[in-house]
Scaffold this motif. Structure first.
Motif, short mmCIF file in Angstrom:
data_model
loop_
_atom_site.label_atom_id
_atom_site.label_comp_id
_atom_site.label_asym_id
_atom_site.label_seq_id
_atom_site.Cartn_x
_atom_site.Cartn_y
_atom_site.Cartn_z
N LEU A 176 0.82 -1.30 -0.10
CA LEU A 176 -0.04 -0.08 0.12
C LEU A 176 0.82 1.29 0.02
O LEU A 176 0.52 2.16 -0.62
N ALA A 177 1.79 1.12 0.57
CA ALA A 177 2.84 2.30 0.78
C ALA A 177 3.55 2.67 -0.73
O ALA A 177 3.93 3.95 -0.88
N SER A 178 3.60 1.65 -1.43
CA SER A 178 4.23 1.87 -2.81
C SER A 178 3.17 2.34 -3.70
O SER A 178 3.52 2.40 -4.93
N THR A 179 2.15 2.52 -3.48
CA THR A 179 0.86 2.82 -4.34
C THR A 179 0.41 4.41 -4.21
O THR A 179 1.16 4.99 -3.69
N GLY A 180 -0.35 4.83 -5.11
CA GLY A 180 -0.68 6.07 -5.18
C GLY A 180 -1.31 6.44 -3.82
O GLY A 180 -1.56 7.70 -3.50
N ALA A 181 -1.82 5.43 -3.10
CA ALA A 181 -2.74 5.99 -1.86
C ALA A 181 -1.91 6.21 -0.73
O ALA A 181 -2.33 6.48 0.43
N ALA A 182 -0.56 6.04 -0.95
CA ALA A 182 0.23 6.35 0.40
C ALA A 182 0.00 7.64 0.70
O ALA A 182 0.00 7.83 2.19
N THR A 183 0.14 8.79 -0.33
CA THR A 183 -0.11 9.91 0.46
C THR A 183 -1.52 10.28 0.98
O THR A 183 -1.50 11.02 1.79
N THR A 184 -2.55 9.79 0.48
CA THR A 184 -3.85 9.85 1.15
C THR A 184 -3.98 9.17 2.40
O THR A 184 -4.52 9.69 3.68
N VAL A 185 -3.32 8.07 2.60
CA VAL A 185 -3.11 7.35 3.85
C VAL A 185 -2.39 8.04 4.97
O VAL A 185 -2.90 8.33 6.17
N ASN A 186 -1.24 8.69 4.58
CA ASN A 186 -0.44 9.51 5.31
C ASN A 186 -1.38 10.91 5.84
O ASN A 186 -1.11 11.31 6.97
N GLU A 187 -2.15 11.40 4.65
CA GLU A 187 -2.81 12.58 5.19
C GLU A 187 -4.02 12.15 6.17
O GLU A 187 -4.05 13.07 7.15
N LEU A 188 -4.61 11.07 6.02
CA LEU A 188 -5.58 10.42 6.91
C LEU A 188 -5.07 10.37 8.26
O LEU A 188 -5.78 10.66 9.35
N THR A 189 -3.89 9.77 8.34
CA THR A 189 -3.34 9.56 9.48
C THR A 189 -2.94 10.89 10.47
O THR A 189 -3.36 10.89 11.49
N ASN A 190 -2.40 11.69 9.74
CA ASN A 190 -2.28 12.89 10.31
C ASN A 190 -3.25 13.61 10.83
O ASN A 190 -3.30 14.28 11.80
N ALA A 191 -4.43 13.61 10.03
CA ALA A 191 -5.62 14.24 10.43
C ALA A 191 -6.08 13.51 11.79
O ALA A 191 -6.81 14.26 12.80
N ALA A 192 -6.04 12.35 11.82
CA ALA A 192 -6.56 11.59 12.94
C ALA A 192 -5.93 11.98 14.00
O ALA A 192 -6.33 12.17 15.33
N VAL A 193 -4.56 12.09 14.00
CA VAL A 193 -3.75 12.29 15.12
C VAL A 193 -3.81 13.65 15.65
O VAL A 193 -4.07 13.94 16.97
N GLU A 194 -4.12 14.71 14.86
CA GLU A 194 -4.27 15.96 15.16
C GLU A 194 -5.80 16.29 15.90
O GLU A 194 -5.96 16.78 16.96
N ALA A 195 -6.76 15.12 15.40
CA ALA A 195 -7.97 15.30 15.96
C ALA A 195 -8.00 14.83 17.43
O ALA A 195 -8.73 15.40 18.18
N LEU A 196 -7.06 13.73 17.77
CA LEU A 196 -6.98 13.29 18.90
C LEU A 196 -6.21 14.03 19.87
O LEU A 196 -6.69 14.15 21.00
N ARG A 197 -5.46 14.66 19.28
CA ARG A 197 -4.59 15.57 19.94
C ARG A 197 -5.34 16.83 20.68
O ARG A 197 -5.22 17.38 21.61
N ASN A 198 -6.56 17.33 19.70
CA ASN A 198 -7.22 18.42 19.98
C ASN A 198 -8.51 18.24 21.10
O ASN A 198 -9.23 19.06 21.19
N LEU A 199 -8.55 16.89 21.37
CA LEU A 199 -9.79 16.30 22.25
C LEU A 199 -9.44 16.84 23.55
O LEU A 199 -8.51 16.88 24.15
#
Length: 62
Positions: free
Chosen positions: A39-62
């Motif tokens: 999955l990391a070597s496909t075009g979805a890698a950027t989307t997965v990284n952005e989704l993970t970063n958004a989830a971490v930021e959301a948890l941090r702001n709770l």
């Protein structure tokens, strides 16, 4: 690229089946690792990284 996407899809399907059957073990860990690797070597890698970063930021702001 077509081989990478098909392997990522194959490992994703197998992982989904293993999780649904609640079959956990060394084989499941290997499938999960290979799915992540491909999955990391496909075009979805950027989307997965952005989704993970958004989830971490959301948890941090709770």
């Amino acid at each position: 690229m077509a081989v990478t996407i098909s392997l990522a899809a194959l490992f994703g399907i197998v992982l989904a089946l293993l999780l649904r059957a609640r079959t956990l073990g060394y084989g499941s860990a290997f499938i999960a690792m290979m799915f992540g690797f491909y999955l990391a070597s496909t075009g979805a890698a950027t989307t997965v990284n952005e989704l993970t970063n958004a989830a971490v930021e959301a948890l941090r702001n709770l």
